[in-house]
Design an enzyme around this catalytic site. Structure first.
Site, PDB file in Angstrom:
ATOM      1  N   LYS A  48     -18.534  73.708  -4.203  1.00  0.00           N
ATOM      2  CA  LYS A  48     -19.047  74.823  -3.044  1.00  0.00           C
ATOM      3  C   LYS A  48     -19.546  74.058  -1.809  1.00  0.00           C
ATOM      4  O   LYS A  48     -19.965  73.022  -1.911  1.00  0.00           O
ATOM      5  CB  LYS A  48     -20.175  75.542  -3.565  1.00  0.00           C
ATOM      6  CG  LYS A  48     -19.602  76.551  -4.946  1.00  0.00           C
ATOM      7  CD  LYS A  48     -20.742  77.697  -5.348  1.00  0.00           C
ATOM      8  CE  LYS A  48     -22.224  76.875  -5.621  1.00  0.00           C
ATOM      9  NZ  LYS A  48     -23.009  77.582  -6.243  1.00  0.00           N
ATOM     10  N   HIS A 108     -16.877  71.435 -23.197  1.00  0.00           N
ATOM     11  CA  HIS A 108     -18.095  71.890 -24.199  1.00  0.00           C
ATOM     12  C   HIS A 108     -17.308  73.427 -24.356  1.00  0.00           C
ATOM     13  O   HIS A 108     -16.751  74.111 -23.665  1.00  0.00           O
ATOM     14  CB  HIS A 108     -19.262  72.256 -23.474  1.00  0.00           C
ATOM     15  CG  HIS A 108     -20.296  72.994 -24.522  1.00  0.00           C
ATOM     16  ND1 HIS A 108     -20.145  72.769 -25.866  1.00  0.00           N
ATOM     17  CD2 HIS A 108     -21.418  73.491 -24.350  1.00  0.00           C
ATOM     18  CE1 HIS A 108     -21.524  73.465 -26.367  1.00  0.00           C
ATOM     19  NE2 HIS A 108     -21.938  73.801 -25.718  1.00  0.00           N
ATOM     20  N   SER A 252     -41.915  47.669 -41.499  1.00  0.00           N
ATOM     21  CA  SER A 252     -42.777  47.269 -42.442  1.00  0.00           C
ATOM     22  C   SER A 252     -42.714  48.061 -43.661  1.00  0.00           C
ATOM     23  O   SER A 252     -42.360  49.225 -43.672  1.00  0.00           O
ATOM     24  CB  SER A 252     -44.235  47.067 -41.987  1.00  0.00           C
ATOM     25  OG  SER A 252     -44.716  48.659 -41.979  1.00  0.00           O
TER      26      SER A 252
END
Length: 335
Positions: A48, A108, A252
């Site tokens: 635009k 999408h 850990s």
């Protein structure tokens, strides 16, 4: 599952087409720049007249046209503006201006799957969806790597839409890591679900809840930030490179035991029940209608949520702490 690589794609197909990229934001700039670097010469950017992206696109060496002229120009038109703006663009401009038998692309499945856009019968409709934000799509390409892409065909009048889609996906970098064949429905519904319950909604809510719990218990916000936000990258990188087991191997024994015994107490059956509800809202179109309605009403809720998020204490603490680590700014993906 069908997966395609560069060897399965003919990049000359997209190189020989006139390509119009509508939008020059996160995905738009990445697609355009990657296509250009792949040898696609006939590219225009549709924006635009008051768009803040015009100067960026021109600086990058692209011809910028208004949306009407860009859509008339292109044989392949890739729509890369926000979902909520696409229906009006199609209704007011694309439907009238796009050439017969042109290729209309999306990154999408939202607008097509939920039928906010009902393409003309003569159009070839496809989707190429990189599985990563645009800035990552661009940075991985520049590093001679690629972000995997999803490919879906909604309609193929010419019977060559899949080959055009593969060519396009390869040119934006997807062929280096894999182009996975899917459907508009599958991409759209899984994408929305992942964003809402894990990648964005779930993760940010978990981070903030952990941060708030420690701060309310009297711990320094800086300590809470490091434990609940900063170190997430370390954990995610380990998961990214080798899965959850790789991460658990690297931490850990104490942390791993806490993972096994306390994690399910946070993400319990109750959380999964809520996930199922959210998935149903996505599948039924309830979320899509809610989001489009929110835009028509001026985004009052959306803007309120955004403002609240930006003013959260974790943002101020993080901004201060990140200044202690200048390498983060130096290596930023989003600038």
């Amino acid at each position: 599952m069908k997966v395609y690589y560069d060897k399965d794609c003919d990049k000359n197909l997209i190189k020989n087409k006139k390509v119009s990229i509508i939008g020059f934001g996160s995905q738009g700039h990445a697609h355009a720049m990657n296509l250009k670097d792949s040898g696609v010469k006939n590219i225009v950017i549709g924006l635009k007249k008051n768009s803040s992206s015009i100067s960026k696109a021109k600086k990058a060496g692209f011809t910028v046209l208004n949306p009407e002229n860009a859509i008339e120009y292109g044989e392949v038109i890739m729509i890369l503006i926000p979902d909520e703006l696409q229906p009006d663009l199609y209704k007011k401009i694309i439907k009238q201006k796009i050439a017969k038998n042109a290729y209309l692309g999306f990154a999408h499945g939202f607008s097509i799957h939920f039928k906010f856009i009902k393409p003309r019968k003569d159009l070839n409709v496809f989707m190429v969806a990189p599985k990563g934000p645009g800035h990552l799509v661009r940075s991985e390409f520049k590093n001679k790597r690629g972000v995997p892409c999803l490919l879906a065909i909604d309609k193929s009048v010419k019977n060559d839409t899949k080959n055009i889609g593969l060519s396009y996906a390869s040119a934006v970098g997807g062929g280096k890591t894999g182009i996975i064949e899917t459907t508009f429905r599958e991409e759209c519904e899984t994408d929305l679900f992942g964003e809402q319950v894990v990648l964005c909604g779930g993760l940010t809510s978990l981070i903030k809840s952990g941060f708030e719990t420690l701060v309310k218990a009297g711990y320094k916000p800086e300590m809470a930030y490091f434990e609940c936000l900063h170190e997430i990258k370390l954990i995610v990188d380990l998961i990214y490179e080798g899965g959850i087991a790789n991460m658990r191997y690297s931490i850990s024994n104490t942390a791993e035991y806490g993972d096994f015994t306390r994690g399910p107490r946070i993400i319990s059956n109750k959380a999964q029940k809520e996930m199922k509800k959210i998935l149903k809202e996505i599948q039924s179109g309830k979320f899509a209608k809610e989001w489009m309605k929110e835009n028509k009403k001026g985004r009052k809720k959306f803007n309120k949520y955004r403002k609240l998020g930006q003013s959260h204490k974790i943002e101020a603490v993080g901004s201060r702490l990140r200044k202690m680590m200048p390498w983060i700014e130096k290596n930023k993906i989003v600038r």
